[in-house]
Design a protein around this motif. Sequence first.
Motif, PDB file in Angstrom:
ATOM      1  N   ILE A 236      -0.527  12.304  -7.843  1.00 43.62           N
ATOM      2  CA  ILE A 236       0.349  11.310  -8.467  1.00 43.62           C
ATOM      3  C   ILE A 236       0.404  10.044  -7.617  1.00 43.62           C
ATOM      4  N   LYS A 237       0.571  10.208  -6.312  1.00 45.52           N
ATOM      5  CA  LYS A 237       0.635   9.059  -5.408  1.00 45.52           C
ATOM      6  C   LYS A 237      -0.647   8.238  -5.480  1.00 45.52           C
ATOM      7  N   MET A 238      -1.790   8.896  -5.438  1.00 45.21           N
ATOM      8  CA  MET A 238      -3.050   8.176  -5.481  1.00 45.21           C
ATOM      9  C   MET A 238      -3.293   7.531  -6.843  1.00 45.21           C
ATOM     10  N   PHE A 239      -2.910   8.228  -7.908  1.00 50.81           N
ATOM     11  CA  PHE A 239      -3.131   7.697  -9.260  1.00 50.81           C
ATOM     12  C   PHE A 239      -2.380   6.393  -9.480  1.00 50.81           C
ATOM     13  N   PHE A 240      -1.161   6.321  -8.972  1.00 53.07           N
ATOM     14  CA  PHE A 240      -0.320   5.144  -9.220  1.00 53.07           C
ATOM     15  C   PHE A 240      -0.402   4.102  -8.119  1.00 53.07           C
ATOM     16  N   SER A 241      -1.229   4.306  -7.098  1.00 50.64           N
ATOM     17  CA  SER A 241      -1.363   3.298  -6.049  1.00 50.64           C
ATOM     18  C   SER A 241      -2.403   2.260  -6.461  1.00 50.64           C
ATOM     19  N   LYS A 242      -2.406   1.153  -5.759  1.00 46.82           N
ATOM     20  CA  LYS A 242      -3.352   0.066  -6.087  1.00 46.82           C
ATOM     21  C   LYS A 242      -4.717   0.356  -5.573  1.00 46.82           C
TER      22      LYS A 242
END
Length: 128
Positions: free
Chosen positions: A122-128
Amino acid sequence: MKTKMDLQIVLILIVVGLLAGVFSGMFGVGGGVVMVPIMVFALGYTQHQAQGTSLAVLAVPVTFFAAYTYHTTGEHPINFKYAFIIAICFVFGGYFGTKIAISISETLLKKIFSLLLIVVAIKMFFSK
């Protein structure tokens, strides 16, 4: 856990190794993300067995050529001093992490592992 090494087992092991290698080269992952789930679901390993086997595979020669390829491109040089510090700490962290893992139930270990993968995804998916 399957113990007899027949053709099916050998093919699964080949797929595990190839996928882990490709994912390791592409994304810097392989053990926990690829090998552990496949060993649990396809080979019937316990979570503990799969994690231990994954650690046994990840010796320095396995990853050296992949890291060296990144380094020699010139575009993505590796800071080997940083990598060395991380590696030394990894040894100690791996030791203590293993002590924790073998002291908890497989069910709890699977849940913690699953949550970790979900949070990171989730963190990686929503990061820039």
